[in-house]
Design an enzyme around this catalytic site. Structure first.
Site, PDB file in Angstrom:
ATOM      1  CD  GLU A 203      60.163  21.567  53.730  1.00  0.00           C
ATOM      2  OE1 GLU A 203      59.440  21.710  54.731  1.00  0.00           O
ATOM      3  OE2 GLU A 203      61.229  22.230  53.548  1.00  0.00           O
TER       4      GLU A 203
ATOM      5  CE  LYS B 249      58.099  22.895  70.493  1.00  0.00           C
ATOM      6  NZ  LYS B 249      58.275  22.154  69.228  1.00  0.00           N
TER       7      LYS B 249
ATOM      8  NE  ARG C 263      60.541  25.070  53.252  1.00  0.00           N
ATOM      9  CZ  ARG C 263      61.093  25.994  54.041  1.00  0.00           C
ATOM     10  NH1 ARG C 263      60.456  27.115  54.272  1.00  0.00           N
ATOM     11  NH2 ARG C 263      62.269  25.803  54.581  1.00  0.00           N
TER      12      ARG C 263
END
Length: 644
Positions: free
Chosen positions: A371, A285, A399
């Site tokens: 979630e 990253k 979600r």
């Protein structure tokens, strides 16, 4: 940055068709120029930086090897897509990212044929790509589907649900796992890259297929032993046993910044007759930009920044951010209450749970992008006597709605929902707007729903939630900084279902929920100046309503307006239902509801979004004046300054 980077090779590429005319030896230079262009563009607009820098080589290689847009490419999470946008005809607009009327910060179907599927939440790519691949298979159409899943998206169960059903898609489906935090495999070296090229090669697959045909003619026990030996050998070398069990041919891990390896492996997989394939690519990253490499978390999403120093332009210091007020308040409460714990779904800093975790690491749980699990886990904690705070963005809590209903509300378990990013969120646009939580929570029996008008109210609501053991309770607050009020030294436990009068008037009543309170007070100033004496109430609760206060305001004011940062079906609908049920609406009362419009609003500055929605002071004033103009009693109204 005023000077654009020198990009002579990238300047010749407008679409992937141009890219595919380059020589393989030119791809390294193109990737380097593409990386500089991403850095330059995001320094101007802000946005997601680290993830995009990590997939520059991968993006280049995919568009070089595959026939996009015929081959469908789905990015997951979509904020990895900035290099993709530059290579697919949008470079001339890349410095409009996340600005009003400009490019979205995510993939978006209406923006380009190269964005076949929108992805701003996570873990949807494999399901979508499977749909593309299966549709092509059923229709006999050419084309493959490539899902690039990374930046934590593989931690969600939906990805594995899709993989478990992917075998029928055959070699039309390719999944590329962008592993950018080294969470699955050890660091990649030359040997593992070499192995990946070997096991994906046509020669290896041909021999392997021949041996599989031979093995089928052997007795069943020997056939199974041969299959297990093949899988075990590759699993030992490359860690792909889990994916093999889900029906995928596993290749990797490979170095996601080695262009030669990427192109060779992708070409092998593209041409293979094998079934669905998963390529495990390890990337860094922030690759290629030293500040982002050194602090991947701080450069995941950035404000405008100076390319040379990496310093971000975050503006002058102001009031504390709402998520930090929540996290620090919760940490203080937990100092004296050992039952308080905090759960987040891969957003510890975004929700303020990182503040809690610093003080109470044993009671802080980051469950990843999961979630549904987070909510039911919190329900289990609550059922066992703990006081869990489930801190999730409004848009992400969607979600887990079934879990909120089935595992929390029906069982009346005291889970505390700290709902961040409530209301409109500006540059992240409709996919991240917290538009619906009032509606989808306030409709549930047993649920208490609060909305903080400012940072001091957030302190009180956090404490109120901690004290509320009789059922589920939620409190919502927006993205960004507070309004600058002093934080209380001692939090107050609010009486459930009771609001407060902020200012007294006689003719107009504004019933506000949440942080539109400041705009409601500005509107009251304008109305008072016009001779329209105005009451402003902060209802605090969308459920249960302060029926006594509302009943009184409806009975004593000529015009009443509800104001909320949520979609239709929320506070206004509940007030209208109450008024209708009790027969409070008659010819002499004008009751109006202000809420978010029934559209998905495009990204822009929040203040422009709220003005567009009519939820600023001007919009409130205009609504009141229009109601009075239609009053059959013939009230004289001075309409100076009202918008047409």
């Amino acid at each position: 940055m005023t000077n654009l980077p020198e990009t002579p090779l990238l300047d010749t590429v407008t679409t992937p068709a141009d890219l595919r005319r380059l020589k393989p030896t030119q791809l390294r230079q193109l990737a380097d120029e593409l990386r500089q262009e991403v850095i330059s563009a995001v320094s101007v607009t802000g946005g997601h930086l680290g993830a995009g820098l990590g997939v520059v080589e991968l993006t280049t290689a995919i568009h070089y090897v595959f026939d996009t847009p015929r081959d469908r490419l789905v990015w997951d999470v979509g904020h990895q897509c900035y290099p993709h946008k530059i290579l697919t005809g949008r470079r001339d607009r890349i410095r409009t990212l996340r600005t009003g009327g400009g490019l979205s910060g995510f993939t978006k179907r209406s923006e380009s044929e190269y964005d076949p599927f929108g992805a701003a939440h996570s873990s949807t790519s494999i399901s979508a790509a499977l749909g593309f691949a299966t549709a092509n298979q059923l229709s006999g159409a050419p084309g493959k589907a490539i899902a690039v899943i990374g930046d934590g998206a593989m931690s969600a169960g939906m990805a594995y649900e899709a993989m478990n059903n992917a075998e029928r898609a055959g070699n039309r489906l390719i999944v590329i796992l962008n592993d950018n935090d080294m969470s699955i495999a050890p660091p990649v070296g030359g040997l593992s890259g070499y192995l990946a090229r070997i096991v994906s090669s046509r020669e290896f697959l041909g021999v392997r297929e021949a041996l599989k045909r031979l093995a089928r003619k052997l007795p069943r026990s020997l056939h199974q032993a041969a299959r297990k030996t093949d899988e075990y050998a590759r699993g030992m070398a490359m860690g792909g046993t889990l994916f093999e069990e889900l029906g995928f041919y596993y290749v990797g891990p490979i170095d996601g910044h080695n262009m030669d390896q990427l192109v060779a492996v992708l070409e092998n997989v593209r041409d293979a007759a094998e079934g669905p394939c998963l390529i495990h690519v390890v990337t860094q990253k922030g690759k290629g930009y030293a500040p982002a490499e050194a602090a991947a978390d701080k450069y995941h999403g950035v404000a405008k920044f100076d390319v040379v120093t990496g310093k971000q332009d975050k503006g002058a210091a102001g009031p504390p951010a709402y998520q930090n007020v929540f996290g620090e308040t919760l940490a203080k409460l937990a100092d004296t209450d050992p039952t308080i714990c905090a759960i987040t779904a891969a957003m510890p800093s975004g929700t303020g749970v990182d503040k809690f975790a610093q003080a109470h690491p044993d009671r802080s749980f980051d469950v990843g992008i999961a979630e549904q699990h987070a909510v039911t886990f919190a329900a289990g904690l609550a059922a066992q006597g703990m006081r869990p705070f489930c801190a999730i963005y409004s848009t992400f809590l969607q979600r887990a709605y079934d879990q909120v209903v089935h595992d929390v509300a029906i069982q009346n378990l005291p889970v505390r929902f700290a709902i961040d990013r409530a209301g409109l969120v500006g540059a992240d646009g409709s996919t991240h707007a917290g538009s619906f939580d009032i509606t989808y929570l306030a409709t549930l029996p047993n649920m208490v729903v609060m909305a903080a008008a400012d940072e001091a109210e957030l302190v009180h609501m956090t404490y109120t939630a901690a004290c509320h053991d009789s059922g589920p309770i939620a409190f919502r607050y927006p993205r960004g900084n507070g309004v600058g009020v002093a934080l209380p030294d001692v939090p107050e436990r609010l009486e459930i279902g009771k609001g407060r009068i902020v200012r007294e008037g006689k003719k107009v009543a504004i019933l506000s929920l949440g942080t539109r309170l400041a705009e409601a007070q500005k509107a009251a100033d304008v109305l008072d100046a016009k001779g329209l004496s105005t009451t402003v109430a902060d209802l605090r609760f969308a459920k249960p309503l302060d029926e006594e206060m509302i009943r009184k305001l409806l009975a004593t004011h000529e015009v009443c307006v509800t104001v909320e940062e949520g979609a239709i079906g929320g506070l206004g609908a509940h007030v209208l239902t109450m008024a209708s049920d009790e027969g409070l609406i008659d010819a002499g009362l004008k009751l109006r509801t202000l809420r978010l419009p029934d559209v998905f609003q495009e990204h822009d500055k929040p203040e422009k979004q709220y003005a567009e929605a009519g939820l600023d002071a001007d919009g409130i004033v205009e609504t009141v004046l229009k109601a009075l103009r239609h009053n059959s009693a013939g009230v004289a109204v001075v309409a100076d300054g009202a918008r047409a």
